[in-house]
Design a protein around this motif. Sequence first.
Motif, short mmCIF file in Angstrom:
data_model
loop_
_atom_site.label_atom_id
_atom_site.label_comp_id
_atom_site.label_asym_id
_atom_site.label_seq_id
_atom_site.Cartn_x
_atom_site.Cartn_y
_atom_site.Cartn_z
N GLY A 10 40.02 41.64 22.63
CA GLY A 10 38.92 40.92 23.26
C GLY A 10 37.85 40.45 22.31
O GLY A 10 36.90 39.78 22.74
N SER A 11 37.94 40.77 21.05
CA SER A 11 36.95 40.35 20.06
C SER A 11 37.11 38.87 19.74
O SER A 11 38.17 38.28 19.99
N PRO A 12 36.07 38.24 19.16
CA PRO A 12 36.21 36.84 18.74
C PRO A 12 37.37 36.62 17.77
O PRO A 12 38.06 35.60 17.84
N ALA A 13 37.61 37.59 16.90
CA ALA A 13 38.72 37.45 15.96
C ALA A 13 40.06 37.46 16.68
O ALA A 13 40.97 36.69 16.36
N SER A 14 40.21 38.32 17.69
CA SER A 14 41.47 38.36 18.42
C SER A 14 41.64 37.11 19.29
O SER A 14 42.77 36.65 19.51
N GLU A 15 40.53 36.55 19.78
CA GLU A 15 40.61 35.27 20.50
C GLU A 15 41.11 34.17 19.57
O GLU A 15 41.93 33.32 19.96
N ALA A 16 40.62 34.18 18.33
CA ALA A 16 41.09 33.21 17.35
C ALA A 16 42.58 33.39 17.07
O ALA A 16 43.33 32.41 16.93
N ALA A 17 43.03 34.65 16.99
CA ALA A 17 44.45 34.92 16.77
C ALA A 17 45.29 34.40 17.93
O ALA A 17 46.39 33.87 17.73
N LEU A 18 44.80 34.55 19.16
CA LEU A 18 45.51 34.02 20.32
C LEU A 18 45.61 32.51 20.24
O LEU A 18 46.66 31.92 20.53
#
Length: 276
Positions: A10-18
């Motif tokens: 749910g972090s911004p970095a994981s959103e970018a990965a998605l």
Amino acid sequence: MERVVLGFDGSPASEAALEWTAERARTESFELDIVLVTNMFLSDRVAADRILDAASRHWRDLVPGLPANVVRLDGLMPTTLTEAARGAALLVLGIETGFRMRSALSGWLPLRAAARSGAPTVLVPAGWMASDDPVTVGLDEDASSASALLFAARAAAAADVPLRILHSWLMGSSVLRGHASALPSTQRVAAEHERILDAAVAEVRREYPGLGVVTELVRDNPTSALSRAADRSSMVVIGTHGRGVVVGGFIGSIGLDLVGSLNRTICVVPPARVLV
């Protein structure tokens, strides 16, 4: 069909990965597992389920034709995530940038996951945006970058961007012969490294004859050369020697210096791997 594992929290970095994974899905088909690892004793499972629901909705909005498996696993990071990625063609993780990995404790989890997973691991920076810049691969003198080279070529071909093969070199120390010190000429050493680069280009052209390939032979250390090239790259691909389970030994000093300090996607490719 190949399987891709996306670590999500749910972090911004994981959103970018998605979002990076969704961009890849526009040109390639694969099965996707979106995995959230929670601590079985400390986690708020209701909150975790909300995070995964949001990820699933975001994925459907971006790639409506490719369903994703959403999985919540109780366990510890990065062990549980890397076990989930066993046999996967790719592991994708988000990472915060703006620090040197050697001194940033918060960055060790994704790097440890990259070291342990055994799969090519893509580290996507928070704030990632798609670009049509070349995919850059660092070419080593030995076989440690062989898998990385073909991984990068396939990634470039799929994204319809050029491949940049970058090889750096420095003059070695002198060799003592009797009482004299003999140092190979700069021209001779440069020519030897040019042959290494030419051989890599020939290998890529055999596998991907239609792919645009550019080369850079740089007299510099690999970390500095790749750092400068990163600003002109959509992704930087590096190989590993795969020595042991210690992060520094597996990723190598170049990876430790690059990951976290570059605002570009980095892919760490282990040797002797079926390429994605």
